[in-house]
Design an enzyme around this catalytic site. Structure first.
Site, short mmCIF file in Angstrom:
data_model
loop_
_atom_site.label_atom_id
_atom_site.label_comp_id
_atom_site.label_asym_id
_atom_site.label_seq_id
_atom_site.Cartn_x
_atom_site.Cartn_y
_atom_site.Cartn_z
N GLY A 91 0.82 -1.19 0.00
CA GLY A 91 0.00 0.00 0.00
C GLY A 91 0.86 1.25 0.00
N GLY A 92 0.25 2.38 -0.37
CA GLY A 92 0.95 3.65 -0.32
C GLY A 92 1.42 4.13 -1.68
N GLN A 93 2.26 5.16 -1.67
CA GLN A 93 2.69 5.82 -2.89
C GLN A 93 4.20 5.65 -3.07
OE1 GLN A 93 0.59 9.63 -3.50
NE2 GLN A 93 -0.67 9.14 -1.72
N HIS A 97 14.21 4.07 -0.34
CA HIS A 97 14.96 3.20 0.54
C HIS A 97 16.43 3.35 0.22
CE1 HIS A 97 11.37 1.41 2.06
NE2 HIS A 97 11.09 0.73 0.97
N ALA A 166 8.02 5.32 7.51
CA ALA A 166 6.96 5.01 6.55
C ALA A 166 6.41 3.62 6.84
CB ALA A 166 7.49 5.08 5.12
N GLY A 179 6.31 -3.77 5.04
CA GLY A 179 6.39 -3.42 6.45
C GLY A 179 6.64 -1.96 6.71
N CYS A 197 5.44 9.70 -0.33
CA CYS A 197 4.10 9.30 0.11
C CYS A 197 3.04 10.33 -0.28
CB CYS A 197 4.07 9.05 1.61
SG CYS A 197 5.19 7.74 2.12
#
Length: 241
Positions: A91-93, A97, A166, A179, A197
């Site tokens: 999920g998310g935008q 990393h 995040a 995660g 995000c």
């Protein structure tokens, strides 16, 4: 804000396993390429669902890269040629990393806990907030904004809110994967290649940016201690998957 009524007693973790069995805990000491991590994570999640493997928290770092969650907008990728970009089923935008960021891949069996997605996400938030509290950092959540935030206060300046962690997860057969990512000491300039995000009004921070010279091992210790309060005991000393 975090619901302060949450029971964080070590005798009764708020999202513990029904059978009380520990969750395996593994740490990779060298950066893991994103495709390899996703393949290993999906294989482990499938094995957990089949009953042939136990739950796992996998801590690692990635080389610098951007990932696009299922809600990502193309316009939020500002510098598409800066780092490798990977589509992600979480999920998310868009998020970043890279080295100095502790990624924690969370492979938990919600059939052994609670089949409640909202409670699960709230427990992930509580886990990160509890870890931050060990460094006297007050992490907070905000309606309509995923992740964990901190307020930045300076004399004579308006209060601003920066994101320090995040959260993006996926469930398959009630087993979680992907995660959380906690900014310990990443290069914060690397976030400028995306709209993190989807947030344009707020910034990004890290423990070191807040003036706390926290090492990755210290961050791991805080995550481990907070995990025990929220999710239950861990089994340490395992090799990474």
């Amino acid at each position: 804000m975090l619901d302060r009524s949450l029971n964080l007693s070590p005798d009764a973790p708020i999202f513990g396993r029904d059978d009380g069995l520990p969750t395996q805990w593994a740490v990779s000491r060298t950066p893991v390429p994103y495709p390899e991590a996703v393949a290993a994570m999906e294989a482990r999640a499938a094995a957990i669902a089949d009953g042939t493997a136990g739950e796992l928290i996998w801590l690692l770092e990635h080389p610098p890269l951007y990932t696009a969650g299922v809600s990502a907008k193309d316009t939020d990728l500002l510098e598409p040629n800066r780092f490798p970009v990977f589509a992600s089923g979480r999920g998310g935008q868009f998020t970043y990393h890279g080295p100095g960021q502790r990624v924690a891949y969370v492979m938990l069996d919600l059939t052994k806990r609670r089949r409640d997605v909202r409670a699960f996400v709230a427990s992930l938030e509580a886990w990160v907030i509890g870890a931050l509290a060990r460094f006297n950092v007050e992490g907070e959540i905000r309606d309509g904004r995923v992740g964990v935030w901190v307020e930045r206060k300076a004399p004579g300046a308006p209060i601003r809110e920066d994101k320090i962690a995040a959260i993006g997860v996926k469930l398959r057969r009630w087993v979680s994967f992907h995660g959380v990512s906690l900014n310990v000491e990443p290069d914060l300039s690397h976030f400028s290649g995306i709209v993190p995000c989807g947030q344009t009004e707020h910034g990004v921070t890290s423990l070191v940016d807040l003036g706390l010279p926290v090492t990755m091992d210290e961050a791991d210790d805080a995550l481990r201690a907070s995990f025990r309060l929220v999710f239950g005991e861990v089994e340490e000393g395992l090799p990474p998957i």
